[in-house]
Design a protein around this motif. Structure first.
Motif, short mmCIF file in Angstrom:
data_model
loop_
_atom_site.label_atom_id
_atom_site.label_comp_id
_atom_site.label_asym_id
_atom_site.label_seq_id
_atom_site.Cartn_x
_atom_site.Cartn_y
_atom_site.Cartn_z
N PHE A 291 -13.90 -104.88 14.18
CA PHE A 291 -14.78 -104.85 15.55
C PHE A 291 -16.28 -105.04 14.93
O PHE A 291 -17.02 -105.63 15.89
CB PHE A 291 -14.65 -103.13 15.79
CG PHE A 291 -15.37 -102.94 17.04
CD1 PHE A 291 -14.86 -103.23 18.26
CD2 PHE A 291 -16.59 -102.17 17.04
CE1 PHE A 291 -15.55 -103.17 19.48
CE2 PHE A 291 -17.07 -101.92 18.22
CZ PHE A 291 -16.75 -102.12 19.30
N ILE A 292 -16.78 -104.66 13.99
CA ILE A 292 -18.25 -104.75 13.65
C ILE A 292 -18.24 -106.32 13.31
O ILE A 292 -19.20 -106.97 13.72
CB ILE A 292 -18.47 -104.04 12.50
CG1 ILE A 292 -18.59 -102.47 13.06
CG2 ILE A 292 -20.07 -104.29 12.26
CD1 ILE A 292 -18.59 -101.68 11.67
N GLN A 293 -17.66 -106.99 12.65
CA GLN A 293 -17.64 -108.29 12.09
C GLN A 293 -17.49 -109.23 13.31
O GLN A 293 -18.11 -110.29 13.27
CB GLN A 293 -16.43 -108.55 11.28
CG GLN A 293 -16.25 -109.97 10.87
CD GLN A 293 -17.58 -110.44 9.94
OE1 GLN A 293 -18.16 -109.83 9.57
NE2 GLN A 293 -17.46 -111.91 9.83
N PHE A 294 -16.75 -108.87 14.44
CA PHE A 294 -16.69 -109.66 15.74
C PHE A 294 -18.41 -110.03 15.97
O PHE A 294 -18.59 -110.79 16.51
CB PHE A 294 -15.88 -108.84 16.73
CG PHE A 294 -16.18 -109.65 18.14
CD1 PHE A 294 -15.62 -110.74 18.29
CD2 PHE A 294 -17.07 -109.06 19.04
CE1 PHE A 294 -15.73 -111.46 19.54
CE2 PHE A 294 -17.04 -109.61 20.31
CZ PHE A 294 -16.60 -111.04 20.54
N TYR A 295 -19.03 -108.86 16.22
CA TYR A 295 -20.43 -108.94 16.67
C TYR A 295 -21.54 -109.62 15.79
O TYR A 295 -22.43 -110.30 16.07
CB TYR A 295 -21.10 -107.32 16.95
CG TYR A 295 -20.26 -107.06 18.50
CD1 TYR A 295 -20.85 -107.58 19.65
CD2 TYR A 295 -19.48 -106.03 18.30
CE1 TYR A 295 -20.20 -106.94 20.74
CE2 TYR A 295 -18.83 -105.56 19.47
CZ TYR A 295 -19.18 -106.26 20.65
OH TYR A 295 -18.45 -105.61 21.86
N VAL A 296 -21.21 -109.62 14.32
CA VAL A 296 -21.65 -110.33 13.49
C VAL A 296 -21.42 -111.81 13.69
O VAL A 296 -22.33 -112.59 13.74
CB VAL A 296 -21.49 -110.01 12.05
CG1 VAL A 296 -22.04 -110.77 10.88
CG2 VAL A 296 -21.68 -108.44 12.01
N SER A 297 -20.31 -112.10 13.84
CA SER A 297 -19.92 -113.45 14.10
C SER A 297 -20.37 -114.01 15.28
O SER A 297 -20.58 -115.58 15.16
CB SER A 297 -18.36 -113.86 14.10
OG SER A 297 -17.86 -113.13 15.20
N GLN A 298 -20.78 -113.53 16.33
CA GLN A 298 -20.98 -114.10 17.68
C GLN A 298 -22.51 -114.44 17.30
O GLN A 298 -23.24 -115.29 18.47
CB GLN A 298 -21.28 -112.76 18.72
CG GLN A 298 -19.82 -112.50 19.06
CD GLN A 298 -19.07 -113.54 19.36
OE1 GLN A 298 -19.15 -114.42 20.26
NE2 GLN A 298 -17.86 -113.82 18.60
N VAL A 299 -23.36 -114.37 16.37
CA VAL A 299 -24.48 -114.93 16.11
C VAL A 299 -24.34 -116.25 16.04
O VAL A 299 -25.56 -117.23 16.55
CB VAL A 299 -24.99 -114.48 14.74
CG1 VAL A 299 -26.54 -115.20 14.33
CG2 VAL A 299 -25.62 -112.84 14.68
N MET A 300 -23.23 -116.90 15.38
CA MET A 300 -23.06 -118.32 15.39
C MET A 300 -22.79 -118.88 16.60
O MET A 300 -23.30 -120.05 16.97
CB MET A 300 -21.92 -118.55 14.59
CG MET A 300 -21.96 -118.27 13.12
SD MET A 300 -20.44 -118.37 12.20
CE MET A 300 -20.45 -120.41 12.17
N LEU A 301 -22.06 -118.06 17.50
CA LEU A 301 -21.88 -118.47 18.79
C LEU A 301 -23.33 -119.00 19.71
O LEU A 301 -23.49 -120.03 20.33
CB LEU A 301 -21.10 -117.67 19.87
CG LEU A 301 -20.63 -118.18 20.98
CD1 LEU A 301 -19.18 -117.36 21.25
CD2 LEU A 301 -21.59 -117.70 22.12
N VAL A 302 -24.31 -118.01 19.61
CA VAL A 302 -25.68 -117.94 20.06
C VAL A 302 -26.31 -119.09 19.57
O VAL A 302 -27.00 -119.91 20.32
CB VAL A 302 -26.14 -116.87 20.07
CG1 VAL A 302 -27.75 -116.80 20.93
CG2 VAL A 302 -25.51 -115.64 20.71
#
Length: 332
Positions: A291-302
């Motif tokens: 769950f936490i890692q999902f929000y870490v990975s979304q940096v790449m999307l932005v």
């Protein structure tokens, strides 16, 4: 006004400014992005928890079987995969389901980015679940098509290795270093050619309805032209996400290693040596970490969002210059 102009999507930026703008947009609007996405992120984390728990418990048996086949100088893949086929298939299904869920969860972030694209700002969500099913389906299609393009060459390599392990196991062992080196070179080439697909994916999701394959046909060359910018942004972003992810996922990795070591010993005749609730503990830990890692990975999307905007603006600027050049020549 100047701050809003600095954060707008369509602006010519170098890779450093792309990274800066991405981090700034994500951190300043994190609470809004979280509120818009946490439900789907939680569902993804629960599926990811199932995948991680099953892998921690079942992978040791498959590993031991593969090692026995390897030491016996027989076919490396077929027998163990058949013997543990149900577990292997379940792992594949859960892994694919995790990819589907992270795509659908990312669609909630895409919805807010499309809002930023249109209005220059991200509003506070008025509902817990506001993303349109059409955007979720489009995001899922884009991720699936991109994944298929990247996966097919690797699947062909895997098929060739399986074929060699069945038909010519002696050759496979005798020329293992040569084959491994060749496969490594091919893998690097595939990765290099796959990088522009992330630009294609972002363009497909962010722009007006158009088929993925048409978008790829029209935009892959542009992504290839700006491969250096894509690589620098992708490399730095991946480095940050990987380092942060290692810290975030450390409890899950520790439990994974403990589970695999215990179950590996169990296969060798030793007692399990783990508490009865270890499976539940493993699942809860993996779920929270994912769950936490999902929000870490979304940096790449932005970051991919901003590099897409920079490429679009550069392309538009070049096209305008090329259109003005013939007009100036005709006037002179």
């Amino acid at each position: 006004m100047e701050k809003k102009d600095n954060m707008r999507l369509y602006k010519i930026r170098g890779y450093r400014k792309v990274l800066t703008a991405g981090f700034k947009l994500y951190t300043e609007n994190f609470r809004r992005l979280f509120k818009a996405s946490w439900i789907m992120a939680l569902v993804y984390a629960m599926v990811c928890g199932c995948t991680g728990t099953l892998a921690a418990i079942k992978i040791p048996a498959l590993t031991v079987a593969l090692l026995k086949q390897l030491t016996a100088l027989q076919g490396i893949f077929i027998k163990p995969l058949l013997e543990y086929g149900a577990n292997f298939i379940m792992l594949i299904v859960l892994s694919l389901l995790s990819v589907v869920m992270i795509a659908l969860a990312s669609a909630t972030i895409f919805a807010k980015l499309k809002e930023h694209q249109a209005e220059g700002a991200i509003s506070i969500p008025t509902r817990w679940f506001a993303v349109s099913p059409k955007l979720m389906w489009r995001t899922l299609k884009g991720v699936i098509f991109t994944g298929i393009i990247i996966a097919v060459p690797y699947l062909l390599i895997l098929a060739m290795l399986i074929f060699l392990s069945v038909t010519q196991p002696e050759t496979l062992h005798a020329r293992l270093i040569t084959i491994s080196t060749t496969m490594l070179i091919i893998t690097v080439i595939i990765a290099v050619l796959a990088l522009p697909l992330f630009y294609v994916l972002m363009k497909y999701i962010m722009e007006a309805p158009c088929s993925y394959w048409r978008t790829m046909k029209n935009s892959y060359g542009t992504g290839l032209r700006y491969w250096g910018t894509l690589f620098l942004v992708f490399f730095v972003s991946t480095l940050v996400v990987t380092i942060t992810g290692l810290v975030v996922m450390m409890p899950a990795h520790i439990l994974n290693i403990a589970n695999q070591t215990a179950h590996l010993g169990l296969l060798m005749g030793d007692p399990l040596g783990m508490p009865e609730h270890i499976t539940l503990l493993t699942y809860v830990t993996f779920t929270l970490c994912c769950f936490i890692q999902f929000y870490v990975s979304q940096v790449m999307l932005v970051h991919n969002y901003y590099v897409y905007g920079a490429i679009e603006e550069k392309t538009k600027d070049i096209s305008s210059a090329q259109q003005l050049k013939p007009e100036n020549e005709s006037v002179s």
